[in-house]
Design a protein around this motif. Structure first.
Motif, short mmCIF file in Angstrom:
data_model
loop_
_atom_site.label_atom_id
_atom_site.label_comp_id
_atom_site.label_asym_id
_atom_site.label_seq_id
_atom_site.Cartn_x
_atom_site.Cartn_y
_atom_site.Cartn_z
N PRO A 98 0.82 -1.22 0.00
CA PRO A 98 0.00 0.00 0.00
C PRO A 98 0.85 1.27 0.00
O PRO A 98 0.38 2.33 -0.39
N GLU A 99 2.10 1.17 0.40
CA GLU A 99 2.98 2.34 0.45
C GLU A 99 3.67 2.60 -0.88
O GLU A 99 4.41 3.58 -1.03
N TYR A 100 3.44 1.77 -1.88
CA TYR A 100 4.11 1.90 -3.17
C TYR A 100 3.84 3.26 -3.80
O TYR A 100 2.72 3.76 -3.79
N ASP A 101 4.90 3.84 -4.37
CA ASP A 101 4.80 5.14 -5.03
C ASP A 101 5.45 5.03 -6.40
O ASP A 101 6.67 4.88 -6.51
N ALA A 102 4.66 5.09 -7.45
CA ALA A 102 5.17 4.95 -8.81
C ALA A 102 6.20 6.03 -9.14
O ALA A 102 7.15 5.78 -9.90
N THR A 105 9.58 4.90 -8.20
CA THR A 105 10.10 3.93 -9.18
C THR A 105 10.65 4.67 -10.40
O THR A 105 11.73 4.35 -10.90
N ALA A 106 9.92 5.66 -10.88
CA ALA A 106 10.39 6.44 -12.03
C ALA A 106 11.70 7.14 -11.71
O ALA A 106 12.62 7.17 -12.53
N ALA A 107 11.81 7.70 -10.50
CA ALA A 107 13.05 8.38 -10.11
C ALA A 107 14.22 7.42 -10.07
O ALA A 107 15.33 7.74 -10.53
N ALA A 108 14.01 6.21 -9.54
CA ALA A 108 15.08 5.21 -9.50
C ALA A 108 15.48 4.77 -10.90
O ALA A 108 16.67 4.60 -11.20
N MET A 109 14.50 4.61 -11.78
CA MET A 109 14.80 4.22 -13.16
C MET A 109 15.56 5.34 -13.88
O MET A 109 16.50 5.08 -14.64
N ARG A 110 15.16 6.60 -13.64
CA ARG A 110 15.85 7.73 -14.25
C ARG A 110 17.30 7.80 -13.77
O ARG A 110 18.22 7.99 -14.56
#
Length: 135
Positions: A98-102, A105-110
């Motif tokens: 429930p704490e997931y923040d897309a 994830t985008a920041a880590a991929m960038r």
């Protein structure tokens, strides 16, 4: 963390074979001991993007290890009842909490993409310097 087994079954020509119906009757009992339960099964699929011929089934499990019920002797025993008549694709994917923040994830991929680009540039730098020195 919850995991999911997702199956995309491709349509077969002709009526549903008795072996497929037997598979459907028996499949649930093969994953219940692993905490699995159907989340999607037998529902009509509404395709809103791309192509999706066939049917989808999704089973939720307590975790990835339990989702590997696919390899259990009970499931392997009934699997040919389906595969002799229907082709399909299956994936096992871990869920998110429930704490997931897309956006995280985008920041880590960038950041990973930028590190890779910087490393490639750093590796190319000595080659350019060597080429200039050779002139």
């Amino acid at each position: 963390m919850t995991a999911y087994a997702i199956v995309h079954l491709h349509p077969a020509d002709g009526p549903v074979e008795d072996e497929v119906l037997t598979y459907i009757e028996r499949v649930q009992a093969t994953f219940e001991p692993y905490g699995g339960r159907f989340l999607v099964h037998g529902a009509e699929t509404e395709v809103v993007e791309g192509a999706w011929p066939g049917a989808v089934a999704m089973v939720g499990f307590p975790g990835v290890a339990e989702a590997h019920a696919y390899a259990s002797p009970a499931y392997q025993e009934i699997l040919p009842l389906r595969t002799r008549h229907l082709d399909g694709d299956m994936v096992i994917v871990p869920g998110v909490g429930p704490e997931y923040d897309a956006s995280a994830t985008a920041a880590a991929m960038r950041a990973a993409r930028d590190r890779t680009a910087q490393q490639a540039e750093d590796q190319a730098q000595p080659v350019r310097s060597s080429a200039r020195a050779a002139r």
